[in-house]
Design a protein around this motif. Sequence first.
Motif, PDB file in Angstrom:
ATOM      1  N   ASP A 107       0.838  -1.195   0.000  1.00 29.89           N
ATOM      2  CA  ASP A 107       0.000   0.000   0.000  1.00 29.89           C
ATOM      3  C   ASP A 107       0.876   1.249   0.000  1.00 29.89           C
ATOM      4  O   ASP A 107       1.710   1.430   0.885  1.00 29.89           O
ATOM      5  N   LYS A 109       1.793   5.017   0.707  1.00 30.26           N
ATOM      6  CA  LYS A 109       1.403   5.897   1.822  1.00 30.26           C
ATOM      7  C   LYS A 109       1.820   7.336   1.516  1.00 30.26           C
ATOM      8  O   LYS A 109       2.520   7.986   2.282  1.00 30.26           O
ATOM      9  N   GLU A 152      -6.886   0.344   7.462  1.00 32.11           N
ATOM     10  CA  GLU A 152      -5.482   0.674   7.276  1.00 32.11           C
ATOM     11  C   GLU A 152      -5.160   2.028   7.903  1.00 32.11           C
ATOM     12  O   GLU A 152      -6.005   2.909   7.978  1.00 32.11           O
ATOM     13  N   GLU A 154      -3.411   5.369   7.463  1.00 34.78           N
ATOM     14  CA  GLU A 154      -2.965   6.147   6.323  1.00 34.78           C
ATOM     15  C   GLU A 154      -2.166   7.369   6.769  1.00 34.78           C
ATOM     16  O   GLU A 154      -2.170   7.750   7.941  1.00 34.78           O
ATOM     17  N   SER A 854      -4.906   2.875  -4.770  1.00 36.57           N
ATOM     18  CA  SER A 854      -5.614   4.157  -4.820  1.00 36.57           C
ATOM     19  C   SER A 854      -5.458   4.893  -6.142  1.00 36.57           C
ATOM     20  O   SER A 854      -6.133   5.897  -6.367  1.00 36.57           O
TER      21      SER A 854
END
Length: 892
Positions: A107, A109, A152, A154, A854
Amino acid sequence: MNNKLTEAERLAVSDNYKNWKRWGPYLADRQWGTVREDYSKFGHAWDFVNHDKARSNAYRWGEEGIAGFCDSREILCLAPVFWNGKDKILKERLFGLTNGQGNHGEDVKELYFHQVSSPTHSYCKYLYKYPQKKFPYAELVRENKRSREESEFEILDTAAFEKNNYFDCFIEYAKADVGDILMKITVVNRGKKRADLHVLPHLWFRNYWKHNERFDRPEIKAVADDCLVSRSIRNGNYYFYHENGEQLFCENETNNERIYKVPNDDDYVKDGINDYVIHGEKTVNPDKKGSKSAIWHSFSLEAGEEKTIRVRLSKGKLENPWLDFDQVFKERITECEHFYNRKISENLPEAHKTIAKKAFSGLLWTKQFYYYDVYKWLFGGQQESEPKRVDPRNSSWQHLTNRHIISMPDKWEYPWYAAWDLAFHMASFVEIDPYFAKEQLLLVLRESYMHPNGQIPAYEWNFSDVNPPVHSWAVWSVYEKDLETTGKGDTSFLEKAFQKLLINFTWWVNQKDKHGTNLFEGGFLGLDNIGVFDRNHMPPGITRMQQADATSWMAMFTLNMLRMSLELAKTNKIYEESAAKFFRHFLNIAGAMHHIGEKNISLWDDEDKFYYDVVEMSNGRTSRLKVRSLVGIIPMFAVEVIPKDLFKELKEFKYRAAEIIRTRPDLASLISRIEETNIDGKYLFSIMRGFRLEHLLKRLLDEKEFLSDYGIRSLSKYHEANPFVFKHNGHHQIQYEAGESRSNMFGGNSNWRGPIWMPLNYMIVQSLRKFYSYYGPEYVYEFPTGSGNKLNLNEIADELTKRLTRLFERDENGKFHYHNEDRNHVFSSNEHFKDEHLFYEFFDGDTGKGLGASHQTGWTALIANLIMEMEQSKNKEEVLGLKSTKNNVKQA
């Protein structure tokens, strides 16, 4: 070279990678943690080169950067680098968690947004948001050590952006000509106090020389206080002009001392500029030359103040590089606006125009130079020793040599192509760049991609994984859209693709229908955890699984090939033979779906009125896995409407088809309306007979099952209170999960047990419109189920489109529905955040919250297609005078 062309004219220039597409945003967002850079013994790709090592490791197969530009062979790279004066490293690359660090897999960040791009990248704009505080690297890793049941953690959950203490960094590119690249970096202090910022535009060579003795190391050197020149045997000379700043140089070579604890081969290695700026060490070359360079600018910005840095990379020497700089930007911005104004209907609401433009721009920003030679990766290049690996990946793909610009799913989370993702990308690309769409679809069918046995490569983690066979659908969709736009069908493209797809079709028949029963397997088929168990690794005692989705995908594949055959037969009658072959294959699949095993069990359950997978046990028993998921909806996709006039032209096919129907009326009876036309003279080819479509729609359009406020869920909400349990050599259970996955199946970074996925929603809408083109406005269905409200199929497609579009519209608080709420509510109240769009991989089935990658503009860009096609459908209905009425309707 003519630099007075419009964007549409630039697109039409042949051999674009030597012309207006020679330079573009082709740098990966992440090269570290990829399979191709993994030379570890046991295939631990995430650890071999991680984020910490990335600044010191010279990559073998590619480069990375923030909003980076490079040429189409990634010889020379250009990207901005930032430093807030507090971080321990320069911000050269985007930070994120590895698959093992994230509680839902890898993911990114960071906060960055693809603002706009023209199709030839003659103008591009990107926004990166950089904290003024120390970047919270450690906090992000630490706080994400949590269970899968938790959300999650973030970057907006940290204090990094509190009180607007950050910089907006706008990166813009404009091309004065094919080899004349202008870059503008505008930084704005959004905080209320003065803050320091360092900006370092970087120019460097990919390290292509270390593994290829044909090439000497290229060089960038200072030739004036405001100019560098790069020299390479591979792309000649480029002049890099800049205003002010300190010139810094090192080599794009690995810092062996730091990573491997052995002496360096060079004095000034890859992380030399980082160590010089951050620590003041003597790690840059005082002779002002190297294969990596930067121009160091330092600013102290007052609250709200902005500064602009200009650089120019030109193939030719320029007397005054700044004379036309602002004018070039002005012209390219105007041309970009004109292009999108022509492509996107002026009748759309402004908010919808913005969604479409942002979606297309994100898609264009997500192109990447992808280089991977599996044979060299496995065995080393000439005069290189063979890497030491145990059970290396992709060892059966030694023919695969990829070295092209390719559309990626997401250049950080998935910086490698995925075959079925790419097919959906091209359905969007054809709207703005049909040349690229056709080129990409043919690319993965080349001999250096497709396996000699006919399999299309899946993705670098395992090229042998099996994805749904949607390539034929994409080819036909691109051909049809291009024909509709230009008025002329590109039969050369269609025929090239068809010939290669024949090989792929044969692979499916030989490998995934091993018993020759026209029932197909395929494992997970891109739908990761949608099964009650991992369909790639079934429990002991199950000999085979007849997959409703695999078989339905193949029915669709067959129909696509049939339709292509008929189109090609208009100019070459030989293709009537192929059409007859695929017509018979389509009937065979339809028949097989309803006669499985000794008991002639069907994939269609007459009691539940739904399609299910069927497993066969070693004792001969068969059993339906009664999971209500998209697996049972996919049979809708096997639909094609063919005009009667086409059959009149193709007499041989018409005769052969009639003969097949006469000799096997039992098979023909399973297919909807195959012997009769509608009032407009159209034939319907579909697995779904009318009554099955009616019953399937009852579930699909039921808000207690599949229908969400934001589209169609991947698993019925029925399973929230009624999990399906399968007890066979263990306890296997599937339950509705609206958001992130609670299991680690397939890495745990996606979830098909409830969320909304744009590509399959798009195919549902497309299928409904096809059925409507046959049944017309008089056939109506309840929407939603149980409401008493009756709509025709086209109106239902519109209503689903509206629900999907709602994801990108504002809620009662002013934020887009998909945005996650953060503690400072920046996406609802902050003027510098609230208008920025992201395109998530999938969406919560209940709340619409964006999940997964994303920046997955790859297939989520299909929202642009949905918006535009709804408008086109509306216009078509108005022209034809068709509308649904409460009178004179036939209830399905």
